[in-house]
Design a protein around this motif. Structure first.
Motif, mmCIF file in Angstrom:
data_model
loop_
_atom_site.group_PDB
_atom_site.id
_atom_site.type_symbol
_atom_site.label_atom_id
_atom_site.label_comp_id
_atom_site.label_asym_id
_atom_site.label_seq_id
_atom_site.Cartn_x
_atom_site.Cartn_y
_atom_site.Cartn_z
ATOM 1 N N LYS A 1 0.831 -1.208 0.000
ATOM 2 C CA LYS A 1 0.000 0.000 0.000
ATOM 3 C C LYS A 1 0.864 1.256 0.000
ATOM 4 O O LYS A 1 0.592 2.204 -0.738
ATOM 5 C CB LYS A 1 -0.923 -0.021 1.215
ATOM 6 C CG LYS A 1 -1.983 1.031 1.202
ATOM 7 C CD LYS A 1 -2.955 0.820 2.350
ATOM 8 C CE LYS A 1 -4.106 1.805 2.241
ATOM 9 N NZ LYS A 1 -5.108 1.582 3.281
ATOM 10 N N LYS A 2 1.916 1.279 0.808
ATOM 11 C CA LYS A 2 2.807 2.441 0.867
ATOM 12 C C LYS A 2 3.496 2.695 -0.463
ATOM 13 O O LYS A 2 3.745 3.832 -0.829
ATOM 14 C CB LYS A 2 3.864 2.258 1.967
ATOM 15 C CG LYS A 2 3.356 2.489 3.346
ATOM 16 C CD LYS A 2 4.501 2.467 4.341
ATOM 17 C CE LYS A 2 3.989 2.864 5.707
ATOM 18 N NZ LYS A 2 5.069 3.202 6.615
ATOM 19 N N VAL A 3 3.839 1.628 -1.163
ATOM 20 C CA VAL A 3 4.573 1.742 -2.423
ATOM 21 C C VAL A 3 3.623 1.917 -3.613
ATOM 22 O O VAL A 3 4.029 2.369 -4.671
ATOM 23 C CB VAL A 3 5.497 0.513 -2.606
ATOM 24 C CG1 VAL A 3 6.228 0.548 -3.922
ATOM 25 C CG2 VAL A 3 6.503 0.451 -1.465
ATOM 26 N N GLY A 4 2.363 1.561 -3.421
ATOM 27 C CA GLY A 4 1.382 1.728 -4.485
ATOM 28 C C GLY A 4 1.337 0.592 -5.487
ATOM 29 O O GLY A 4 1.107 0.803 -6.673
ATOM 30 N N VAL A 5 1.571 -0.622 -4.987
ATOM 31 C CA VAL A 5 1.479 -1.815 -5.840
ATOM 32 C C VAL A 5 0.535 -2.818 -5.185
ATOM 33 O O VAL A 5 0.186 -2.688 -4.021
ATOM 34 C CB VAL A 5 2.867 -2.465 -6.091
ATOM 35 C CG1 VAL A 5 3.802 -1.498 -6.801
ATOM 36 C CG2 VAL A 5 3.494 -2.955 -4.797
ATOM 37 N N ASN B 1 -0.722 -6.437 -3.580
ATOM 38 C CA ASN B 1 -0.109 -7.414 -2.668
ATOM 39 C C ASN B 1 0.608 -8.494 -3.461
ATOM 40 O O ASN B 1 1.681 -8.957 -3.065
ATOM 41 C CB ASN B 1 -1.164 -8.048 -1.767
ATOM 42 C CG ASN B 1 -1.707 -7.092 -0.744
ATOM 43 O OD1 ASN B 1 -1.100 -6.079 -0.417
ATOM 44 N ND2 ASN B 1 -2.878 -7.410 -0.229
ATOM 45 N N ARG B 2 0.014 -8.892 -4.571
ATOM 46 C CA ARG B 2 0.609 -9.935 -5.412
ATOM 47 C C ARG B 2 1.979 -9.494 -5.951
ATOM 48 O O ARG B 2 2.942 -10.268 -5.920
ATOM 49 C CB ARG B 2 -0.339 -10.258 -6.563
ATOM 50 C CG ARG B 2 0.150 -11.348 -7.449
ATOM 51 C CD ARG B 2 -0.855 -11.650 -8.524
ATOM 52 N NE ARG B 2 -0.365 -12.712 -9.379
ATOM 53 C CZ ARG B 2 -0.947 -13.088 -10.471
ATOM 54 N NH1 ARG B 2 -2.053 -12.497 -10.877
ATOM 55 N NH2 ARG B 2 -0.445 -14.059 -11.193
ATOM 56 N N THR B 3 2.046 -8.261 -6.419
ATOM 57 C CA THR B 3 3.327 -7.742 -6.924
ATOM 58 C C THR B 3 4.368 -7.720 -5.813
ATOM 59 O O THR B 3 5.513 -8.139 -6.011
ATOM 60 C CB THR B 3 3.141 -6.335 -7.520
ATOM 61 O OG1 THR B 3 2.284 -6.439 -8.664
ATOM 62 C CG2 THR B 3 4.469 -5.718 -7.925
ATOM 63 N N MET B 4 3.964 -7.246 -4.642
ATOM 64 C CA MET B 4 4.905 -7.176 -3.526
ATOM 65 C C MET B 4 5.390 -8.571 -3.156
ATOM 66 O O MET B 4 6.582 -8.768 -2.927
ATOM 67 C CB MET B 4 4.249 -6.507 -2.319
ATOM 68 C CG MET B 4 5.195 -6.265 -1.164
ATOM 69 S SD MET B 4 6.636 -5.231 -1.572
ATOM 70 C CE MET B 4 5.846 -3.699 -1.983
ATOM 71 N N ARG B 5 4.492 -9.550 -3.116
ATOM 72 C CA ARG B 5 4.902 -10.929 -2.800
ATOM 73 C C ARG B 5 5.880 -11.455 -3.846
ATOM 74 O O ARG B 5 6.848 -12.143 -3.506
ATOM 75 C CB ARG B 5 3.685 -11.842 -2.688
ATOM 76 C CG ARG B 5 2.997 -11.769 -1.348
ATOM 77 C CD ARG B 5 2.003 -12.889 -1.149
ATOM 78 N NE ARG B 5 0.981 -12.940 -2.185
ATOM 79 C CZ ARG B 5 -0.149 -12.235 -2.187
ATOM 80 N NH1 ARG B 5 -0.402 -11.423 -1.190
ATOM 81 N NH2 ARG B 5 -1.010 -12.355 -3.167
ATOM 82 N N ARG B 6 5.642 -11.145 -5.107
ATOM 83 C CA ARG B 6 6.566 -11.591 -6.159
ATOM 84 C C ARG B 6 7.948 -10.987 -5.959
ATOM 85 O O ARG B 6 8.954 -11.665 -6.134
ATOM 86 C CB ARG B 6 6.024 -11.220 -7.531
ATOM 87 C CG ARG B 6 4.900 -12.095 -7.967
ATOM 88 C CD ARG B 6 4.420 -11.711 -9.336
ATOM 89 N NE ARG B 6 3.414 -12.656 -9.798
ATOM 90 C CZ ARG B 6 2.682 -12.476 -10.861
ATOM 91 N NH1 ARG B 6 2.820 -11.398 -11.602
ATOM 92 N NH2 ARG B 6 1.792 -13.378 -11.208
ATOM 93 N N TRP B 7 7.993 -9.723 -5.612
ATOM 94 C CA TRP B 7 9.293 -9.093 -5.352
ATOM 95 C C TRP B 7 9.976 -9.758 -4.170
ATOM 96 O O TRP B 7 11.170 -10.036 -4.200
ATOM 97 C CB TRP B 7 9.135 -7.602 -5.086
ATOM 98 C CG TRP B 7 8.720 -6.781 -6.272
ATOM 99 C CD1 TRP B 7 8.704 -7.164 -7.585
ATOM 100 C CD2 TRP B 7 8.255 -5.437 -6.250
ATOM 101 N NE1 TRP B 7 8.263 -6.125 -8.372
ATOM 102 C CE2 TRP B 7 7.977 -5.062 -7.574
ATOM 103 C CE3 TRP B 7 8.034 -4.513 -5.237
ATOM 104 C CZ2 TRP B 7 7.507 -3.794 -7.910
ATOM 105 C CZ3 TRP B 7 7.566 -3.255 -5.563
ATOM 106 C CH2 TRP B 7 7.313 -2.909 -6.885
ATOM 107 N N GLN C 1 11.889 1.273 -6.574
ATOM 108 C CA GLN C 1 12.948 0.905 -5.644
ATOM 109 C C GLN C 1 13.158 2.009 -4.617
ATOM 110 O O GLN C 1 13.347 1.734 -3.430
ATOM 111 C CB GLN C 1 14.250 0.630 -6.398
ATOM 112 C CG GLN C 1 14.200 -0.620 -7.254
ATOM 113 C CD GLN C 1 15.492 -0.855 -8.001
ATOM 114 O OE1 GLN C 1 16.569 -0.733 -7.431
ATOM 115 N NE2 GLN C 1 15.379 -1.207 -9.273
ATOM 116 N N ALA C 2 13.091 3.262 -5.068
ATOM 117 C CA ALA C 2 13.246 4.399 -4.151
ATOM 118 C C ALA C 2 12.084 4.446 -3.155
ATOM 119 O O ALA C 2 12.294 4.735 -1.965
ATOM 120 C CB ALA C 2 13.338 5.698 -4.937
ATOM 121 N N GLU C 3 10.871 4.169 -3.621
ATOM 122 C CA GLU C 3 9.711 4.137 -2.731
ATOM 123 C C GLU C 3 9.840 3.015 -1.704
ATOM 124 O O GLU C 3 9.511 3.201 -0.529
ATOM 125 C CB GLU C 3 8.426 3.978 -3.533
ATOM 126 C CG GLU C 3 8.095 5.193 -4.369
ATOM 127 C CD GLU C 3 6.971 4.958 -5.361
ATOM 128 O OE1 GLU C 3 6.596 3.784 -5.584
ATOM 129 O OE2 GLU C 3 6.485 5.949 -5.918
#
Length: 59
Positions: free
Chosen positions: A8-12, A14-20, A34-36
């Motif tokens: 939420k903080k990065v604006g993506v 949950n699925r994208t964050m889990r993949r990262w 990456q900066a966010e």
């Protein structure tokens, strides 16, 4: 910080964050993302990049 909170903080999604987090991506997130991430995690952008590369990027 939980995955959903960070996403939420990065604006993506949950699925994208889990993949990262799990190294399941074809290329690194954009430098702006990456900066966010770095800002949200209170680390340097270089630390985020290093972690992403160590986690399985095919860049």
């Amino acid at each position: 910080m939980e995955t959903s909170e960070l996403a939420k903080k990065v604006g993506v999604s949950n699925r994208t964050m889990r993949r990262w987090e799990e190294g399941e991506y074809r290329r690194l997130p954009a430098e702006s993302r990456q900066a966010e991430l770095a800002q949200a995690l209170l680390v340097s952008p270089a630390s985020v990049r290093e972690a992403l590369l160590a986690n399985g990027s095919n860049e």
